[in-house]
Scaffold this active site. Structure first.
Site, short mmCIF file in Angstrom:
data_model
loop_
_atom_site.label_atom_id
_atom_site.label_comp_id
_atom_site.label_asym_id
_atom_site.label_seq_id
_atom_site.Cartn_x
_atom_site.Cartn_y
_atom_site.Cartn_z
N ASN A 1 -3.14 8.94 8.57
CA ASN A 1 -3.27 9.98 7.54
C ASN A 1 -4.74 10.34 7.38
O ASN A 1 -5.58 9.44 7.30
CB ASN A 1 -2.71 9.47 6.21
CG ASN A 1 -2.89 10.49 5.10
OD1 ASN A 1 -2.39 11.60 5.20
ND2 ASN A 1 -3.62 10.10 4.06
N LYS B 1 24.13 -37.60 17.53
CA LYS B 1 24.12 -37.66 16.08
C LYS B 1 22.80 -37.13 15.50
O LYS B 1 22.76 -36.32 14.58
CB LYS B 1 24.35 -39.11 15.65
CG LYS B 1 24.48 -39.31 14.16
CD LYS B 1 24.57 -40.79 13.83
CE LYS B 1 25.74 -41.47 14.51
NZ LYS B 1 27.05 -40.99 14.02
N ASN C 1 -5.77 3.12 10.42
CA ASN C 1 -4.77 3.55 9.46
C ASN C 1 -3.47 3.89 10.19
O ASN C 1 -3.28 5.01 10.64
CB ASN C 1 -5.30 4.77 8.68
CG ASN C 1 -4.32 5.30 7.66
OD1 ASN C 1 -4.25 6.48 7.43
ND2 ASN C 1 -3.58 4.41 7.03
N GLN D 1 45.95 -22.08 15.13
CA GLN D 1 44.91 -21.15 15.53
C GLN D 1 43.55 -21.84 15.37
O GLN D 1 43.38 -22.74 14.55
CB GLN D 1 44.98 -19.88 14.68
CG GLN D 1 45.02 -20.14 13.19
CD GLN D 1 45.36 -18.89 12.40
OE1 GLN D 1 45.66 -17.85 12.94
NE2 GLN D 1 45.27 -19.00 11.08
N TYR E 1 -9.34 13.98 3.83
CA TYR E 1 -9.32 12.60 3.37
C TYR E 1 -9.89 11.67 4.43
O TYR E 1 -9.53 11.76 5.62
CB TYR E 1 -7.89 12.18 3.03
CG TYR E 1 -7.73 10.71 2.72
CD1 TYR E 1 -7.97 10.22 1.45
CD2 TYR E 1 -7.34 9.81 3.71
CE1 TYR E 1 -7.83 8.86 1.16
CE2 TYR E 1 -7.19 8.46 3.45
CZ TYR E 1 -7.44 7.99 2.16
OH TYR E 1 -7.31 6.66 1.90
N GLU F 1 -5.04 -2.08 -4.76
CA GLU F 1 -6.10 -1.08 -4.58
C GLU F 1 -6.05 -0.03 -5.70
O GLU F 1 -5.81 1.16 -5.47
CB GLU F 1 -5.98 -0.41 -3.21
CG GLU F 1 -7.31 -0.19 -2.51
CD GLU F 1 -7.86 1.21 -2.76
OE1 GLU F 1 -8.98 1.31 -3.30
OE2 GLU F 1 -7.17 2.17 -2.40
#
Length: 684
Positions: free
Chosen positions: A360, A434, A237, A324, A78, A462
């Site tokens: 790949n 503020k 790639n 708390q 490929y 694609e």
């Protein structure tokens, strides 16, 4: 997870320093790249070394031979003997021409044109330089693994880009990060063959400019490459751009999580919060999540030595009717803990990605059989995309809790006696912080908008070949935006919490002086038969003054002290009525005595306030070690003073000071401050 988030982050900061100062080399061998190395190369111009290991070179050469052998045998590969993507049904014997076509086919991003100098508008489509430089580094590290079929001369050419600090300009929006970052990596492939339309960053940092790639290659005497079979495909790639961006963003996010813990410690001190929630039992025994345990231990350690934080609840103190602390204090370990775990997992995941083969097809160069080339999908970049989702989620959570902490500090109904908006001057004229609160609200809203995942928004592309894609680079870019927005919140909050700490220290010192005055003046209105009774009266009555001092913090000094002391009149009458051992003096009345005390305490306050304004880092000795490190860096290293809010005593605008803090957060100067504040890694 055997390592803590804190240890990993502290170690990364130390490694960056070691790399930058040359104490430790960065070796590109396909297996040892980490976040710190990417940061050192991409941001601080450290120069990595190509591995001289013969086994590494052997694997690279074997992979090239495997490609040639498959071509010679007539087999298909490929992107070498076939087309790519939806065109992979085509076949060709023109293997070199195909690589030239691949090197140019994806150069379709929008960039500044050669017809004019780059402008701020045209540069908005350009990928950040450090992202791109890291991409060159990560791609080189992947290709040197010997699974991609590129010659050693190609690796040397890529390495030369790093040596000479040459960074290709690449478009930032033109990749779906599915068949790798094709649209980004194409600019590396195109630069190495000297494509005439491409440009690069080049030159020393003070003289850095954007120049034609072919011109720069000629200047450094790097001959444009002619790609062999698979070489252009191997470069463009892969996930290098996504992995590079993820590494840089994740490094920052890890430090910001430590910074948030440091800011929480300073908030605890500014609010005089209780340390009970950070003791080991609730975390180690009752709910033993590792991140929660880690953060609780960090906060407990970081608050050691504080004179402001309370070790236990002060029973009976009217200033502490709330039993708390609110969630943004008490639940900090439970809030930060999951983010620590998630960011640690993301760090481990991205580190694996940095040292992976992601193109790949790929070649098992250790396998000498004819079946050693694999057509697979390692280019799919969902791993860094998921890491960036974790970062954006963590950034949102950190921003939420810091904004809640700031809101409590600025609210006089909640902040235990501090003035509204942490205004040090008179409330009618000093608006305090503020407007800063409004800014943080805007920053937080934008983070919330950017924090969502890309996964619901991906599109097939694609011809449906890339039917699923990760959008990992886009995810990293949005994560960087979130990091920058969080830094803006942190810069603002650092200014706020330092202001609050100074106000707390100023008030505590004033109350100490006021108590001395009160103690000397009380015999002028009360007669007690015993010293112990007088001491009890001083303590009890001054508690009223202390509480009222906090409750009147929103008032002008001209009226505040009358309101603060007026409850004493009734208390004096009540005390003498109920206790025969206490009598009022006959030469004056409680009303007149309180009026006299009002004048004294007001004068003392106004004088004390002006004296405190003259100090630099006046609260240092009252803070924990962690709080002191951060506070003194702001006050002394950055020279950010307390905001006085009166008589034109403030030299610069608030925004100027916050901008200085933001720069220190962004350029790495505060990284070491936070890692030292949380404690050195060997204590963790």
């Amino acid at each position: 997870m055997s390592l803590s988030h804190t240890r990993v982050t502290c170690s990364a900061v130390e490694k960056v320093e070691a790399y930058v100062h040359g104490a430790e080399p960065i070796v590109v061998d396909g297996s040892r790249l980490n976040l710190a190395a990417v940061v050192a190369v991409a941001r601080y111009n450290s120069v990595p070394q190509l591995s001289d290991d013969e086994q590494v070179k052997t694997r690279v050469n074997r992979a090239c031979s495997a490609v040639q052998d498959r071509i010679s045998s007539g087999g298909s590969i490929y992107g070498v003997t076939t087309g790519v993507g939806a065109s992979s049904f085509t076949r060709t014997n023109s293997v070199h021409e195909l690589q030239d076509a691949l090197a140019t086919a994806y150069l379709n991003g929008i960039l500044p044109t050669l017809s004019s100098a780059p402008s701020s508008a045209s540069m908005r489509t350009v990928l950040d330089e450090d992202f791109m430089k890291g991409t060159v580094m990560v791609r080189l590290n992947s290709l040197i693994r010997g699974h991609s079929g590129v010659r050693w001369t190609v690796l040397e050419a890529m390495h030369k880009l790093l040596v000479h600090d040459i960074v290709p300009l690449a478009s930032k929006n033109n990749t779906v990060s599915a068949s790798g970052d094709l649209g980004t990596l194409a600019y590396i492939a195109g630069t190495l063959i000297g494509r005439p339309d491409l440009r690069v960053w080049y030159g020393q940092r003070s003289e850095r400019s954007i120049r034609p790639a072919a011109e720069v290659l000629k200047e450094i005497q790097l001959e444009p490459l002619t790609y062999g079979p698979k070489e252009a495909l191997a470069i463009l790639n892969g996930t290098a751009a996504s992995a590079s961006a993820a590494a840089l963003v994740l490094y920052d996010a890890n430090i910001l999580l430590l910074a948030a813990q440091g800011l929480t410690v300073m908030t605890i001190e500014a609010l005089r919060s209780i340390l009970e929630p950070f003791q080991p039992f609730p975390h180690v025994v009752a709910r033993p999540h590792p991140g929660q345990i880690e953060v609780a231990a960090n906060i407990a350690r970081m608050t050691e030595g504080s004179k402001l934080a309370l070790k236990e609840y002060p029973e009976g103190d009217p200033e502490f009717l709330l039993r708390q602390d609110r969630y943004h204090i008490r639940c900090a370990p439970q809030w930060f803990g999951p983010f620590a775990e998630n960011l640690l997992r993301a760090t481990e995941s991205v580190t694996i990605e940095l040292n992976s083969t992601t193109d790949n097809p790929i070649i098992d160069s250790d396998d000498q059989s004819p079946h050693n080339i694999y057509h697979a999908g390692n280019f799919q970049a969902l791993t860094p995309a998921e890491a960036m989702d974790a970062v954006r989620h963590a950034i949102l959570g950190i921003a939420k809790i810091l904004y809640a902490q700031q809101s409590e500090l600025l609210n006089p109904m909640l902040n235990r006696g501090l003035p509204p908006d942490c205004a040090a001057g008179e409330p009618s004229l000093d608006l305090g912080l503020k407007a800063s609160d409004l800014c943080c609200s805007a920053y937080l809203s934008e983070i919330g908008y950017l924090s969502g995942s890309f996964l619901p928004h991906i599109n097939s592309t694609e011809h449906h070949t890339q039917s699923i894609n990760s959008m990992a680079l886009a995810s990293a870019r949005h994560a960087r935006d979130c990091v920058d927005l969080l830094r803006q919140i942190m810069a603002t909050y650092l200014f706020t919490v330092c202001q609050a700490i100074d106000l707390r220290e100023m008030n505590n010192r004033y109350l100490s002086k006021a108590k001395e005055v009160f103690q000397t003046k009380l015999p002028g209105i009360l007669l007690c038969s015993e010293d112990t009774i007088m001491q009890d009266a001083v303590a009890s009555l001054f508690t009223t003054i202390r509480v009222q001092f906090g409750r009147t913090a929103s008032m002008e000094s001209s009226s505040r002290f009358k309101a603060m002391l007026s409850p004493l009149i009734a208390e004096l009458y009540t005390r003498t009525t109920r206790n025969s051992q206490i009598q009022l003096v006959t030469s004056t009345t409680p009303v007149h005595w309180v009026e006299m005390l009002e004048v004294k305490l007001r004068e003392l306050f106004l004088q004390h306030r002006l004296e405190y304004f003259k100090e630099t880092a006046g609260a240092s000795d009252s803070l924990s070690r962690a709080g002191r490190l951060i506070y003194t860096f702001i006050r002394k290293d950055l020279e950010i003073p307390m905001k006085k809010g009166m008589n034109q005593m403030d030299k610069h605008e608030i925004g100027t000071y916050i901008s200085i803090i933001f720069e220190a957060l962004s350029d790495g100067r505060m990284d070491r401050v936070f890692t030292e504040a949380v404690g050195s890694a060997d204590k963790l």
